[in-house]
Motif scaffolding. Structure first.
Motif, short mmCIF file in Angstrom:
data_model
loop_
_atom_site.label_atom_id
_atom_site.label_comp_id
_atom_site.label_asym_id
_atom_site.label_seq_id
_atom_site.Cartn_x
_atom_site.Cartn_y
_atom_site.Cartn_z
N GLU A 3 0.81 -1.21 0.00
CA GLU A 3 0.00 0.00 0.00
C GLU A 3 0.84 1.26 0.00
O GLU A 3 0.31 2.37 -0.13
N ASP A 4 2.16 1.13 0.14
CA ASP A 4 3.03 2.29 -0.03
C ASP A 4 2.85 2.88 -1.42
O ASP A 4 3.16 4.03 -1.68
N TYR A 5 2.39 2.02 -2.29
CA TYR A 5 2.14 2.40 -3.67
C TYR A 5 1.21 3.62 -3.74
O TYR A 5 1.27 4.42 -4.67
N LEU A 6 0.36 3.75 -2.75
CA LEU A 6 -0.61 4.85 -2.76
C LEU A 6 -0.05 6.13 -2.16
O LEU A 6 -0.73 7.14 -2.11
N GLU A 7 1.19 6.08 -1.69
CA GLU A 7 1.80 7.29 -1.13
C GLU A 7 2.37 8.14 -2.26
O GLU A 7 3.52 7.98 -2.64
N VAL A 8 1.59 9.03 -2.78
CA VAL A 8 2.07 9.91 -3.85
C VAL A 8 2.10 11.33 -3.30
O VAL A 8 1.09 11.83 -2.84
N THR B 566 0.70 16.05 -10.18
CA THR B 566 0.71 14.98 -9.19
C THR B 566 -0.08 13.84 -9.80
O THR B 566 -1.26 13.99 -10.10
N TYR B 567 0.56 12.72 -10.02
CA TYR B 567 -0.20 11.61 -10.60
C TYR B 567 -1.02 10.93 -9.52
O TYR B 567 -0.86 11.19 -8.33
N ARG B 593 -13.30 -2.46 -3.42
CA ARG B 593 -12.62 -1.70 -2.37
C ARG B 593 -11.50 -0.94 -3.03
O ARG B 593 -10.58 -1.52 -3.61
N ASP B 594 -11.59 0.38 -2.98
CA ASP B 594 -10.69 1.24 -3.73
C ASP B 594 -9.78 2.03 -2.81
O ASP B 594 -10.26 2.64 -1.85
N GLY B 595 -8.52 2.06 -3.12
CA GLY B 595 -7.62 3.00 -2.46
C GLY B 595 -7.04 3.91 -3.52
O GLY B 595 -6.52 3.42 -4.53
N VAL B 596 -7.16 5.20 -3.34
CA VAL B 596 -6.67 6.16 -4.33
C VAL B 596 -5.73 7.13 -3.63
O VAL B 596 -6.04 7.64 -2.55
#
Lengths: 448, 1022
Positions: A3-8, B566-567, B593-596
């Protein structure tokens, strides 16, 4: 999946803490002054202070209404008039900046205590000035720091203003003790002078007289000998100046945005939009008083040659406001001229008016003002004579409409100018409809 | 009498034999099926009836009679029950679908040739409102089931071959096999946080088994303006102008000389508009063997706009392959495409200028200089020459549209590359694993050249703005870019996005009746990875080959800027469970279930989006099974929640600015510029918007499937929609901020009906009707958040307002109620300002004797409440004929071109001239030549229209030329007729800012006119 992937991290706008910027109390207070350079003072303010009065007309082309300037000129403005809304919002937003700056300064650590005190004094002066403009325009108004909806009675608003001004007087240095780089900031004299005017509106004659006297006794001010030069760039922040809105016309342009342009002569040989033109009524008042000096310093006439040699050609309107003329920046968006908000001549007139009510010497201060423009002294001036003097001395300086209402002359003056003034309604501006949409519980002024 | 009947069954579309067709003798169990060559043989009596049926084709019957050879051509059954619908990470049979999904097939799309396939589906699908602009390259605005958001993204989600993309302008419509539109939340919830505005799924073509097929298609077209508004001519203009001047009066008014003395009687639209040509050439080659299939295509598309030199051309390449390995256990699919677009845009503002510029202004003066708005006020003759004592002024402040178009010199190039690779592994016959990765990379390049010197000399003031004068200015200001010979700007953009899906699908039938489907997967992706760089330089040589920054004049500084966006990254889990009992009872549950990454500062940045739906096929029940004439009846319903992650954000900051900004001030004897600061906007934590929707639908087929249709009812509500809020006027904060502050509802009905019948072997016809109704409303607005205004006319007037209980940004303005006939009437009634006779009068709604904002009234929405599509098709032997129509309405639109006059010297339409008030008693509806510029209901008109958007006549030749299996020639007219009462150019008004509701959607200020196009085309199959 990780989930670090979501740290933008954002790379569009720099978050404040990432910017490396430090915002000092001084900058926050500068931000309060900064609002004076908004377009409202160049256009909406003209409408609510002069065009609405008998001093000036909308001007410009018949088809160009200037939003609601035609309505103000005809005294047919409504709760939706954009100029009124703009000034209501402008003054409150300035008050908000002042309050935020005061809090910010008080809580800012490791900062020079004297500077802190002065900055808070400046912000309080500015807050008081904006509340004063609000209360004389709208009557009872919410005190922003107390409640946004509940309209505080005028007396409470005035008490609030006086409190701020007294704080400012004790915190601020006199004009001459500012360093050259700080010229233009609010001074002790600015606050004293404004306090005198505030007392005048409250008909607290003794206090008005005393406050005016404080200014006079400070020996910081005097009348500039040549009336015609008072609104030129050369006399900015000069001996007569208690407070001015500062502007300059060079890059980075930071004049009082377009103040000179909106009032510049209109037409193929002109240089502006031609709004806020001196009225026939004002011209007649000058002529009736034999007041050539102030007439010619206040009014640009079609076809005349200006003091700087500019020939005014065939323009759309017969007269324009000379006090808004920016010689170096003709036709530019931003002019180089400061707007005189409070000057020594007015302090003398305040003292004179107050004096008549408390059996003090009114003639001396009044006649100082008259002598400068070559008018005969008046030995025992009446209140009406002082009011007339105020009109001619301060013509086109954004005082007339409020003075008419303060002195109860408005209905008669409007009638003489061919407009219908409704007693019990037109003394105050309506609370803008947009405000009432947001806060429906706020009470509207009578008659609106 | 029994005999043996033989024959061949072929496919009408490609004339290929069809193996496996069921041949049954009606009322018996006797039957056979066709062999690999489509041949069959059966014994039948002469009075018996042969029925030919095959999945995806219409059933056909023939009485045997005395025939011994019966050859049958099967017609595709477009809406066949066994049609496959793409539902997101899988497919489903149409008959088993439980959500609201509309689909369109390739051949329907291709009937309306267009650059972007969404242009072709206007009016074809219920609940899908498409507002189109006919400008080349324009992207139509697609609204599915109403607008449910105020400040967040409104774009629908496009899925191409399984991959999320932001648009489909890069896709050649001829490459599209099907478009499936998921409309209700129970269908879209599988796409979670991106699905609130609906989902459009596009599947591109794959090669089909059989011999190699080569398709060639071309069309050539010419287009002109559809709904020309006639403007006043010189004579009318002069009359109107003079009437206005008379009404103004005073020192500065003047009169124009009669039209006969004026230098021109220009029809600016004639001067501006060219016939636009278009053509498209398409080649596709496809086929399949046992192990693989292939589809290659190339398309070259060219389209001119109707403005001079405005054009667009696009080349697309596509390569779609499938490969089967290990006994068909592993299937690899690839779709690779590239689109290369080049365009020369021209300023649409020219249409505005053409409308407003006076007809007495010539396009060119005799010396070749562009005509200007000058007039000699003394003689009243248009022109720039003045004798002694005469003065020159401006008729108006409008430019010369022809000059504007001439000097606009932009070139845009775009390259879009898309690649998708998918592997599907059959683990067992009921379980498979799919992994799919898709990437999109887009490059854009824009070149803007501005001939500053040329504009000054050829289009400026004819007297003072000479070349010598320009040279003097340039010499005097050697570093001032205002006096450079020209400016040149290059802008480069790059955009990247990808998706990677992994999922397991399960599909198994137990005890012949219980079918269970299940799906579980994970997807991650990245989008909006945007790069921008721009450089402006000045003074390059005037010849185009030197238009390069390196040749810029060294006197001027180049200006460059560059930035990254910012992407957004996304990580989502999804699952689906389907149950089907004997094709009778259907159920489906979805969860996503979405994480953005956008919400990373939000503690709970995962959002859950559930949905379920149920279906009941009533015709499978005994009590309905044998009802005569009823072939299929299904009741379905669903509920779901979907999100919108494209929301705006607040950011805490101090406002600082190094330029002329109201945080800065000047101090000091030298008036030094001093930087200041103020506090920024209030910060509210913002999360995604959630839309909740309930849908109930009914699908049916009856009368031997001749009549088919569906009805859907829906109720969708966006809870806590995000609004841009202006702080309370007397509050300390001065910057607008975003906060969730209202609910937006959309409720509606959708109906689709199709009737198709074969009268005999030679003659068949079909009629289709698509209707949808939607009601939009804003509810539960937070206190003090009401009242945001919008719809600016750019003249200080606004026309829209957001208000609880009204449609989103509903029209809000004065109600016009006639025309002031005389001064006495004005003096005795409430009025706005100081009107003159001939001005519009406005209604004092609250009867308080004063007209102010409290007398402004809501007039409904700019969004159509209904959409209507009609299709009529007729086939007679080799001739096919079809007419399609599209309509929308129930809304109001604002004729801003008519309503916003600035200085009274602008031209008007002939109608405005003819209908105007000319004195007391002349009219109590239309204002006179002298009129105010206040926004009012006078300019608000019904937006209803019906447009015949396609008429096509085709002729098909089969097997007449050796080696060419089929040739179809056709003539098409696009948009030949428009029926509307609207007085402007087009009732389809997308507006600016992608049609944002608070902007100019529904307002005609400078809209691109609708066009009509005549096309001739040919399709050849080898």
């Amino acid at each position: 999946c990780d989930e670090d992937y979501l740290e933008v991290d954002s790379r569009d706008d720099i978050e404040f803490e990432d910017s490396g910027e430090v915002v000092t109390p001084e900058e926050m207070v500068t931000g309060v002054y900064g609002r004076f350079t908004g377009f409202s003072y160049a256009f909406s303010y003209l409408g609510v202070s002069e065009i609405i009065s008998d001093n000036s007309d909308k001007g410009s082309s018949p088809g160009d209404t200037g939003g609601d300037k035609n309505l103000l000129d005809d005294l047919t403005h409504t709760t939706s008039s954009s100029s009124i809304r703009a000034m209501w919002e402008e003054w409150y937003k300035s008050i908000g900046r002042a309050t935020i700056a005061i809090d910010y300064t008080q809580n800012y650590e490791n900062y020079d205590a004297n500077l802190k005190s002065r900055l808070i004094g400046e912000a309080k002066f500015l807050r008081a000035l904006h509340y004063f403009w609000l209360v004389r325009s709208f009557g009872d108004v919410p005190i922003q720091e107390v409640d946004l909806v509940e309209r505080a009675p005028e007396s409470e608003v005035y008490a609030y203003i006086i409190n701020d001004l007294q704080d400012a007087i004790s915190a601020l240095p006199v004009k001459s003790s500012y360093a050259p780089k700080d010229v233009g900031r609010a001074t002790k004299g600015s606050a004293q002078g404004l306090l005198a005017k505030v007392y005048l509106y409250q008909e607290n004659w003794q206090a008005a007289y005393d406050a005016a006297n404080e200014v006079i006794a400070s020996n910081q001010y005097d009348l500039h000998p040549n009336y015609a030069e008072i609104w030129r760039a050369s006399t900015e922040n000069g001996m007569e100046s208690l407070f001015e809105i500062q502007g300059r016309g060079e890059t980075i342009n930071h004049g009082i945005q377009q103040y000179s342009q909106t009032q510049g002569a209109r037409g193929s040989t002109g240089w502006g939009w031609g709004f806020n033109t001196p009225s026939e009524n004002l011209l007649n008042a000058f002529d009736a008083a034999g007041d050539d000096v102030r007439r010619d310093a206040t009014i640009i006439f079609r076809g005349e040659t200006l003091w700087d040699g500019r020939v005014v050609g065939e323009t759309e309107n017969p007269m324009y406001n000379e006090k808004a003329y920016s010689s170096l920046n003709v036709g530019d968006g931003d002019g180089d001229k400061n707007i005189r908000v409070l000057r020594y001549a007015e302090i003398l007139l305040i003292q004179a008016e107050a004096a008549t009510h408390i059996n003090q010497d009114a003639a001396t201060p009044l006649n100082l003002v008259r002598e400068r423009v070559g008018l005969a002294p008046i030995a025992a001036p009446t209140v009406q004579q002082i009011w007339n003097e105020r009109r001619l001395e301060l013509a086109m300086e954004h005082d007339r409409w409020f003075d008419l209402n303060r002195t109860g002359q408005a209905a008669a003056a409007m009638a003489a100018d061919g407009k219908t003034f409704v007693n019990g309604k037109h003394e105050l501006f309506p609370i803008p409809n947009d405000q009432l949409i947001q806060t429906p519980e706020m009470v509207q002024n009578p008659g609106w | 009498q029994e005999s043996t009947v033989t024959g061949t069954v072929t496919n009408a579309e490609d004339n290929m034999p069809v193996p496996g067709v069921n041949v049954l003798i009606k009322g018996t169990t006797r039957g056979t099926s066709t062999d690999f060559d489509g041949k069959y043989s059966i014994t039948a009596k002469s009075d018996e009836i042969l029925e030919f049926s095959y999945v995806g084709f219409k059933k056909q019957s023939f009485t045997v009679g005395s025939q011994t050879v019966v050859n049958v051509t099967l017609q595709n059954d477009i809406e066949s029950l066994s049609e496959i619908v793409v539902i997101g990470y899988g497919t489903q049979k149409r008959s088993e679908v439980t959500g609201a999904i509309s689909s369109i097939k390739s051949e329907e799309l291709l009937k309306q040739p267009a650059l972007n396939a969404t242009q072709s589906i206007q009016g074809k699908l219920s609940g899908v409102n498409i507002v189109n602009s006919d400008a080349p390259g324009a992207v139509p605005k697609v609204v599915i089931r109403g607008v449910g958001t105020a400040s967040a993204g409104e774009q629908v989600l496009y899925i191409v071959d399984g991959i999320q993309v932001t648009g489909i302008t890069n896709i050649n419509p001829a490459d599209i096999e099907t478009m499936d539109v998921l409309k209700d939340a129970s269908s879209t919830a599988i796409y979670g946080m991106d699905a609130a505005n609906g989902v459009v799924i596009i599947t591109t073509k794959k090669g089909k088994k059989g011999q190699t097929k080569i398709e060639l298609s071309s069309f050539y077209g010419a287009k002109t303006i559809l709904n020309q508004v006639r403007m006043a001519d010189a004579n009318q203009y002069v009359t109107y102008f003079n009437e206005n001047q008379t009404a103004i009066g005073g020192d500065n008014s003047y009169q124009l000389a009669p039209a006969s003395q004026q230098p021109a009687n220009t029809d600016w639209y004639d001067a501006l508009i060219d016939v636009g040509f278009s053509n498209s050439n398409n080649v596709a080659l496809s086929g399949a063997g046992d192990m693989s299939s292939y589809y290659f295509s190339f398309n070259n598309y060219n389209e001119d706009g109707i403005l001079k030199d405005q054009d667009l051309s696009r080349n697309t390449l596509r390569l779609n392959n499938t490969f089967n390995f290990f006994d068909n256990k592993l299937k690899i699919t690839s779709s690779i495409s590239g689109a290369f677009t080049k365009s020369t845009p021209k300023p649409f503002g020219a249409f505005n200028e053409a409308y407003r510029q006076a007809p007495i202004v010539p396009v060119f003066y005799p010396d070749g200089h562009f005509g200007t708005n000058d007039v000699n006020r003394t003689t009243g003759v248009q022109g720039f020459l003045a004798g002694l004592g005469e003065t020159i002024g401006g008729l108006n402040s409008v430019g010369n549209p022809v000059a504007n178009v001439f000097f606009s010199n932009n070139k845009n190039k775009a390259t879009d590359l898309q690649g998708i690779i998918e592997a599907e592994l059959k683990i067992t016959d009921f379980l498979k694993f799919t992994s799919r990765v898709g990437m999109t990379k887009a490059y854009g390049r824009e070149r803007v050249f501005n001939d500053i010197r040329g504009r000054y000399v050829v289009a400026g003031d004819p007297v003072s703005d000479t070349d010598q004068q320009f040279q003097n200015l340039q010499d005097a200001n050697p570093n001032n870019t205002q006096y450079a010979n020209n400016s040149l700007r290059y802008t480069m953009t790059e955009n990247f996005s990808y998706n990677w899906d992994n999922f397991l699908s399960f599909d198994k039938t137990f005890n012949e009746k219980h079918t269970i489907g299940a799906l579980a997967g994970i997807t991650k992706g990245k989008r909006d990875d945007f790069y921008f760089a721009e450089t402006t330089a000045y003074g390059v040589p005037s010849q185009e080959q030197y238009w390069s920054i390196e040749f810029a004049n060294g006197n001027y500084d180049n200006v460059s800027t560059q930035r990254f966006s910012t992407y957004t990254t996304q990580l989502s889990y999804f699952g689906r469970l389907q149950y089907n009992y004997d094709g009778k009872y259907l159920a489906q549950v979805n969860i996503r279930r979405d994480g953005v990454s956008t919400f990373k500062d939000n503690a709970e940045y995962f959002g859950n989006f559930p949905s379920f739906s149920l279906g009941w096929v009533l015709t499978e029940e005994n009590f309905l099974k044998d009802v005569n004439g009823l072939d299929f009846l299904k009741l379905r319903g669903g509920w779901g929640e979907v999100g919108n992650s494209r929301v705006p954000f607040n950011q805490f900051r101090f406002n600082t600015n190094s330029g002329s900004n109201n945080v800065n001030y000047v101090f000091g004897v030298n008036q030094d510029f001093v930087l200041g600061a103020s506090l920024g906007a209030q910060v509210f934590p913002i999360s995604w918007e959630v839309t909740e929707e309930t849908n109930i639908g009914l699908e049916f087929r009856m009368l031997d499937s001749r009549l088919a249709g569906s009805v859907d009812l829906y109720d969708r509500r966006t809870n806590d929609a995000i609004l841009q809020v202006r702080p309370v006027l007397n509050s300390p904060n001065d910057a607008n901020f975003f906060d969730s502050g209202a609910d937006i509802t959309n409720k509606g009905v959708e109906v689709e009906l199709n009737w198709r019948d074969d009268i005999n072997d030679n003659l068949s016809y079909n009629i289709g009707v698509v209707y949808s109704y939607n009601k939009n409303n804003v509810e539960n607005v937070k206190p003090a958040y009401d009242g945001q205004i919008g719809g600016s006319l750019n003249n200080g007037q606004i026309t829209k307002r957001l208000q609880d209980g009204q449609p989103l940004y509903a029209w809000w303005m004065y109600e016009a109620e006639g025309v002031w006939q005389n001064q006495a009437e004005i003096d005795n009634n409430p009025r706005v300002g100081s009107p003159k006779p001939g001005h519009l009068r406005y209604k004092d709604q609250n009867d308080d004797g004063v007209i102010d904002d409290r007398d402004k009234k809501f007039f409904g929405s700019y969004l159509p409440t209904y959409n209507l599509g009609l299709t009529l098709g007729l086939n007679y032997k080799n001739i096919d004929f079809s007419v399609d129509a599209f309509g929308a309405g129930g809304n109001k639109i604002y004729n801003g071109l008519k309503g916003t006059r600035i200085d009274g010297g602008e031209n008007i339409t002939a109608d405005v001239f003819n209908e105007r008030w000319t004195g007391e008693g002349s009219t109590n509806v239309n204002p006179g030549a002298n009129r105010d510029a206040i926004a009012s209901s006078y300019y608000l008109e019904d937006g209803d229209y019906l447009r015949i958007n396609n008429m096509t006549l085709g002729y098909t030749l089969k097997n007449v030329i050796p080696d060419i299996s089929r040739i179809r020639l056709y003539l098409t007219v696009q948009n030949p007729f428009l029926f509307t009462n609207y007085s402007g150019f087009t009732p389809e008004l997308v507006g600016n800012e992608d049609g944002a509701p608070e902007e100019r959607a529904g307002i005609e200020l400078s809209a691109y006119p609708n066009t009509k196009t005549f096309l001739f085309g040919v399709n050849i199959e080898l």
